[in-house]
Design an enzyme around this catalytic site. Structure first.
Site, short mmCIF file in Angstrom:
data_model
loop_
_atom_site.label_atom_id
_atom_site.label_comp_id
_atom_site.label_asym_id
_atom_site.label_seq_id
_atom_site.Cartn_x
_atom_site.Cartn_y
_atom_site.Cartn_z
N SER A 207 -9.09 -25.36 -46.72
CA SER A 207 -7.73 -24.80 -46.58
C SER A 207 -7.41 -24.03 -47.85
CB SER A 207 -6.71 -25.91 -46.42
OG SER A 207 -7.02 -26.73 -45.33
N GLU B 210 -4.17 -23.69 -52.62
CA GLU B 210 -4.62 -25.05 -52.96
C GLU B 210 -5.67 -25.01 -54.08
OE1 GLU B 210 -6.01 -28.08 -49.93
OE2 GLU B 210 -5.19 -29.00 -51.71
N ARG C 109 -1.80 -33.96 -51.21
CA ARG C 109 -2.61 -33.03 -52.01
C ARG C 109 -2.21 -33.02 -53.50
NH1 ARG C 109 -5.18 -33.06 -47.89
NH2 ARG C 109 -6.11 -31.27 -46.88
N1 EPU Z 1 -2.75 -23.85 -36.31
C1 EPU Z 1 -2.61 -22.67 -35.64
N2 EPU Z 1 -3.44 -21.63 -35.98
C2 EPU Z 1 -4.38 -21.74 -36.94
C3 EPU Z 1 -4.52 -22.96 -37.62
C4 EPU Z 1 -3.69 -24.01 -37.28
O1 EPU Z 1 -1.74 -22.51 -34.77
O2 EPU Z 1 -5.07 -20.76 -37.17
C5 EPU Z 1 -1.91 -25.00 -35.91
C6 EPU Z 1 -2.74 -26.05 -35.16
O3 EPU Z 1 -2.79 -25.75 -33.79
C7 EPU Z 1 -1.99 -27.31 -35.44
C8 EPU Z 1 -1.45 -27.08 -36.85
O4 EPU Z 1 -1.45 -25.67 -37.07
O5 EPU Z 1 -0.91 -27.44 -34.58
C9 EPU Z 1 -2.25 -27.81 -37.91
O6 EPU Z 1 -3.61 -27.38 -37.90
P1 EPU Z 1 -4.83 -28.37 -38.21
O7 EPU Z 1 -4.72 -29.57 -37.37
O8 EPU Z 1 -6.08 -27.58 -38.15
O9 EPU Z 1 -4.58 -28.90 -39.67
P2 EPU Z 1 -4.02 -28.20 -40.99
O10 EPU Z 1 -2.67 -28.76 -41.28
O11 EPU Z 1 -4.13 -26.71 -40.88
C10 EPU Z 1 -4.88 -30.02 -42.64
C11 EPU Z 1 -5.66 -30.06 -43.90
C12 EPU Z 1 -7.15 -29.95 -43.61
C13 EPU Z 1 -7.56 -31.09 -42.69
C14 EPU Z 1 -6.72 -31.00 -41.41
C15 EPU Z 1 -6.97 -32.13 -40.47
C16 EPU Z 1 -4.19 -29.11 -45.58
C17 EPU Z 1 -3.90 -27.97 -46.49
N3 EPU Z 1 -5.24 -28.98 -44.79
O12 EPU Z 1 -5.05 -28.73 -42.07
O13 EPU Z 1 -7.84 -30.10 -44.84
O14 EPU Z 1 -8.93 -31.03 -42.37
O15 EPU Z 1 -5.32 -31.04 -41.74
O16 EPU Z 1 -6.38 -33.29 -40.94
O17 EPU Z 1 -3.48 -30.12 -45.62
C18 EPU Z 1 -8.79 -28.86 -46.64
O18 EPU Z 1 -7.94 -29.35 -47.37
O19 EPU Z 1 -9.65 -28.08 -47.09
C19 EPU Z 1 -8.78 -29.17 -45.22
C20 EPU Z 1 -9.62 -28.59 -44.38
#
Ligand code: EPU
Length: 344
Positions: free
Chosen positions: A240, A339, A164
Site C-alpha cells: 500500500s 506509507e 500503522r
Molecule cells: N477498493 C476499491 N478499489 C481499489 C482498492 C480498494 O474500491 O482499487 C476498496 C475495496 O473494495 C474495499 C476497500 O477499498 O472495499 C479496502 O480495500 P482492501 O480490502 O484491499 O484493503 P485496504 O484497506 O486497501 C489494507 C492494508 C493492506 C492489507 C489489506 C487487507 C493499509 C494501508 N493497507 O488495504 O496492507 O493487506 O488492508 O487487510 O492499511 C500494505 O500495508 O502494504 C498492505 C497491503
C-alpha cells in the site's frame, strides 16, 4: 565483516529505485554490530538502518553508514499451557518467520503471511492485514538507541502500537535499531476470518467439511494477496503506498451523504470518535486504478499500490504520488499520506 563504500542499494529496495549508500555493511553477530557502531562513531558517520527495503523510498544518495542485520535466529523463551514465547532476530524474513511459527505450533500470525520485509521492520509500522496487527502478538522489542548507543527493551505497551504506527515511527524515528522481537503466540489455533474474502472461504470450507487449520488459513491469505497485490520480485512496489486516512466520524458522515459507497471502518482505539476510510477506494474513484504516469502506475487490481516500470526513478514516483494526492484532495477534500518513508 566488510564495509563497502558507494554501495548500490537498488536491489535492496522493493520499489527497485536507484540509489547508493555512502557506506554499507551487513552484520552477523552482536559483537560485529557493536564494532560497526563504534566505527561509525569514530568516523562521525550517521547510522541508517535498512530492513527488507519494502517500506521506504530510496533517495539517490544515502549519506553515512547503512547497516542491515543478517541475524536470523529463533529461540524459545518460555511456554505455559496456552501460549509459547519466541525471541526472533530482526534479520529474519517476515514471511519465513510466519511459516516457521506455524511449523512450531505457535499461532496468531497466519493472516500476516506474505507481507514483504523483515521481522525487525514489523513493529515499526505495526504491519497488519486481514483483521490482524502484529502488535497484538508482540510482547517485547529489543535493540539499540543509535544516538546514545544504549540497549533498550520496550514492552508491548511501551511500543504504543496503533494503526500503522508505533513509538519507533514517532519518538524513536530513525534513532533505534531493532535487533530482536519477542512474540507470544497461542498453542491452539483460532482462525481469524472476519475479513470478507477469508470469511467466504471459511464458509465454503465448512460446507465442504474441511478443517480450518493454520496452514489452510495461511494458504487463503497467500491466495488473496497474490490475486490483488503485485509480487515485488516481478513488479517493483512497496505494498500500500498510502495509509488509509483516519478522519472524524462526523467528517465521514458528511462524505457518506455524497458518496454512500465509501468504505468506512471503525478504529479500535478511538471509541467511535474517529474512523478509517479506504484510500484505495478514493484513488479508484478518481480513475487512477490501472492508470500510468511516466514510468509509474497505480496497480490494476488494487489502486492503493504504486508500481514502477523498469528504469523508473524517484521523479516518476513523486509525479504520480502528487497527481493522485491532488485528485483525491479535489474530489474528497482528503489528504493522502504516503506509507513508505524516504530513505536518505
Ligand atoms: N477498493 C476499491 N478499489 C481499489 C482498492 C480498494 O474500491 O482499487 C476498496 C475495496 O473494495 C474495499 C476497500 O477499498 O472495499 C479496502 O480495500 P482492501 O480490502 O484491499 O484493503 P485496504 O484497506 O486497501 C489494507 C492494508 C493492506 C492489507 C489489506 C487487507 C493499509 C494501508 N493497507 O488495504 O496492507 O493487506 O488492508 O487487510 O492499511 C500494505 O500495508 O502494504 C498492505 C497491503
Amino acid at each position: 565483516m566488510k564495509i563497502f563504500p558507494q554501495y548500490d542499494l537498488s536491489a535492496l529496495n522493493t520499489l527497485s529505485l536507484p540509489g547508493r549508500a555512502e557506506y554499507f555493511c551487513r552484520f552477523n553477530t552482536t559483537s560485529d554490530l557493536l564494532c560497526l557502531l563504534r566505527e561509525a562513531d569514530e568516523r562521525q558517520l550517521k547510522v541508517k538502518v535498512l530492513g527488507g527495503g519494502s517500506n521506504l523510498i530510496l533517495q539517490p544518495q544515502v549519506s553515512g553508514l547503512v547497516i542491515q542485520s543478517a541475524m536470523d535466529g529463533v529461540v524459545k523463551l518460555s511456554e505455559d499451557e496456552s501460549s509459547v514465547t519466541y525471541c526472533v532476530d530482526a534479520g529474519l524474513n517476515w514471511h519465513q518467520w510466519v511459516l516457521r511459527s506455524i511449523e512450531l505450533g505457535a499461532y496468531g500470525l497466519e493472516n500476516l503471511a506474505l507481507i514483504p520485509g523483515s521481522v525487525g521492520a514489523s513493529p515499526v509500522q505495526n504491519i497488519g492485514a486481514y483483521g490482524v496487527e502484529v502488535g497484538q502478538a508482540i510482547v517485547a522489542v529489543r535493540g539499540v538507541q543509535l544516538s546514545t548507543q544504549q540497549w533498550m527493551s520496550f514492552s508491548q505497551q511501551q511500543c504504543s502500537f496503533s494503526y500503522r504506527d508505533s513509538v519507533f515511527k514517532q519518538q524513536f524515528n530513525n534513532d533505534f535499531l531493532i535487533t530482536q522481537v519477542v512474540f507470544k503466540l497461542a498453542k491452539v489455533f483460532e482462525p481469524q476470518v472476519s475479513y470478507a474474502p477469508l470469511n467466504k472461504m471459511a464458509e465454503q470450507a465448512l460446507v465442504n467439511k474441511l478443517d480450518i487449520n493454520a496452514q489452510r488459513v495461511t494458504d487463503w491469505v497467500i491466495g488473496v494477496r497474490n490475486s490483488k497485490l503485485p509480487n515485488p520480485a516481478e513488479t517493483p512496489n512497496a505494498g500500500s503506498f498510502f495509509t488509509n486516512p483516519i478522519i472524524t466520524k462526523s467528517q465521514a458522515d458528511e462524505l457518506l451523504k455524497l458518496f454512500p459507497d465509501l468504505p468506512v471502518y471503525p478504529l479500535v482505539d478511538s471509541l467511535g470518535a474517529r474512523v478509517k476510510i479506504a484510500a484505495g477506494w478514493l484513488i479508484d474513484q478518481c480513475g487512477w486504478k490501472g492508470r500510468s504516469l511516466g514510468l509509474a502506475k497505480m496497480h490494476d487490481q488494487q489502486a492503493l499500490v504504486l508500481t514502477l516500470k523498469p528504469g523508473a526513478c524517484q521523479q516518476d514516483l513523486v509525479s504520480i504520488q502528487q497527481a493522485v494526492q491532488a485528485d483525491v484532495m479535489a474530489k474528497f477534500g482528503i489528504q493522502l499520506r504516503p506509507e513508505p518513508q524516504p530513505f536518505r
